[in-house]
Scaffold this active site. Structure first.
Site, PDB file in Angstrom:
ATOM      1  NE  ARG A 232      -3.489  -0.474  -0.148  1.00 31.28           N
ATOM      2  CZ  ARG A 232      -3.880   0.190   0.949  1.00 31.28           C
ATOM      3  NH1 ARG A 232      -3.860  -0.408   2.132  1.00 31.28           N
ATOM      4  NH2 ARG A 232      -4.310   1.434   0.863  1.00 31.28           N
ATOM      5  CG  HIS A 280      -8.299  -3.213   4.508  1.00 30.24           C
ATOM      6  ND1 HIS A 280      -7.898  -3.187   3.197  1.00 30.24           N
ATOM      7  CD2 HIS A 280      -7.734  -2.106   5.075  1.00 30.24           C
ATOM      8  CE1 HIS A 280      -7.143  -2.121   2.972  1.00 30.24           C
ATOM      9  NE2 HIS A 280      -7.023  -1.443   4.107  1.00 30.24           N
TER      10      HIS A 280
END
Ligand code: NDP
Ligand code: OXD
Length: 317
Positions: A232, A280
């Site tokens: 993250r 991502h």
């Protein structure tokens, strides 16, 4: 619970940024015993017994009075846990899935090999028309360290150990993986970092891991180390990373995840010469495999069995 709800499970897909048509079709196929609906066409909310979520629209989970289970379409559940409307006693199951694992294993291995074989150096040589062969270190002389030794970190650690790298993992509790040295707890973090030349982050985002890659921890890595963050964005303190790259303490970084996504166009990461940005995609939830995993977990839950990968809310993952 109404008689209708007790008779036939009703699944609500409450997701954003996901191909909900594909999920509707896949769950319809994998869970023929259930009725599947897609938010916002949810019908009578009292009939919904199960929710399938990813970036769940705000407030939805708090409006489902007969909810029995919540199934995340991602491995990381920090956003679900941050929802103030999240019902306290409904089990939340995260995604542990072969499609996701394969993607992460490929991506992490690819980037570790990229740095190990100095592909950035050869790209620079090509730009200057320089022919300069160099012997890479043997893999047993290359120390890779993985923050996190769970479903994804553990798999990547095993794969990289299989290539012959000197691999270590860092976890909260002791984790035994063949050929991988385990460090655990904050007390052993410095020792883990001091031996790590290629650092991979595969931690969940929790209060304990927020900002864990910062000026102090980066300074513990050997000079010229590499970072691969596929967990993250909030694990990394952006300014501290740039400072470590500019000072040469860190040689390069691969970033798949960011504090703000999409990464804003003006963010310095985009144009930093030592940073590789990807959107991502290190591991993408694959509908074909994940719909089977979700269906299996739904059946376990409805049968009253314990569901693996149910989130421990006190740990935050
Ligand atoms: P797991 O829960 O299986 O593993 C988490 C690991 O982190 C465990 O080894 C755990 O320790 C360790 N850990 C957690 N907290 C701490 C702490 N405070 N100190 C030390 N170790 C800690 O998660 P997954 O492997 O399935 O996924 C990891 C993360 O990867 C997800 O949460 C998500 O954020 C990210 N992810 C990113 C994707 C992407 O596309 N970029 C795709 C999928 C996931 P212990 O073993 O002791 O429990
Ligand atoms: C996940 C992700 O957590 O894709 O699964 O980021």
């Amino acid at each position: 619970v109404t008689a209708a709800a007790a008779a036939r499970p009703v699944v609500l897909i409450a997701c954003q940024g996901v191909d909900t048509d594909a999920w509707l079709a896949a769950l319809g196929r994998e869970l023929p015993e259930a009725e599947v609906r897609v938010w916002p066409e949810a019908g009578d909310l009292a009939e919904i017994t199960l929710a399938v979520v990813w970036r769940c629209p705000a407030g939805v989970l708090g409006r489902l009075p007969n909810l029995r289970g919540i199934f995340s379409l991602g491995a990381g559940v920090e956003a679900v846990l941050a929802d103030p409307q999240l019902p306290a006693s409904v089990p939340l199951v995260r995604l542990v899935d072969p499609g996701l694992a394969t993607g992460m294993n490929e991506f992490v291995t690819m980037r570790v090999l990229h740095y190990h074989r100095d592909m950035d150096g050869y790209a620079a040589d090509q730009r200057s028309h320089t022919w300069a062969p160099r012997a890479p270190p043997l893999p047993q002389d290359r120390r890779v360290g993985i923050l996190g030794a769970g479903a994804l970190g553990g798999l990547c650690a095993r794969t990289l150990a299989g290539f012959g790298f000197d691999v270590a993992s860092w976890s909260r509790s002791p984790r035994v993986i063949d050929g991988v040295r385990n460090y655990c707890g904050r007390d052993q973090l410095s020792d883990f970092l001091r031996r790590t030349e290629i650092l991979v982050c595969l931690l969940p985002l929790t209060a304990d891991t927020d900002g864990i890659i910062n000026r102090r921890t980066l300074a513990e890595l050997p000079r010229g180390a590499f970072l691969i963050n596929v967990a993250r964005g909030r694990h990394v303190v952006d300014e501290d990373l740039i400072e470590a790259l500019d000072s040469g303490r860190l040689a390069a970084a691969t970033l798949d995840v960011f504090r703000e996504e999409p990464l804003p166009p003006q963010h310095p990461f985009w144009s930093h010469p030592k940073i590789t940005v990807v959107p991502h995609i290190s591991a993408v939830t694959q509908v074909a495999t994940a719909s089977r995993t979700v269906a299996t977990n739904v059946r376990l839950l409805l049968a009253g069995c314990s569901v693996p990968d149910t989130v421990d809310r006190s740990r935050g993952y």
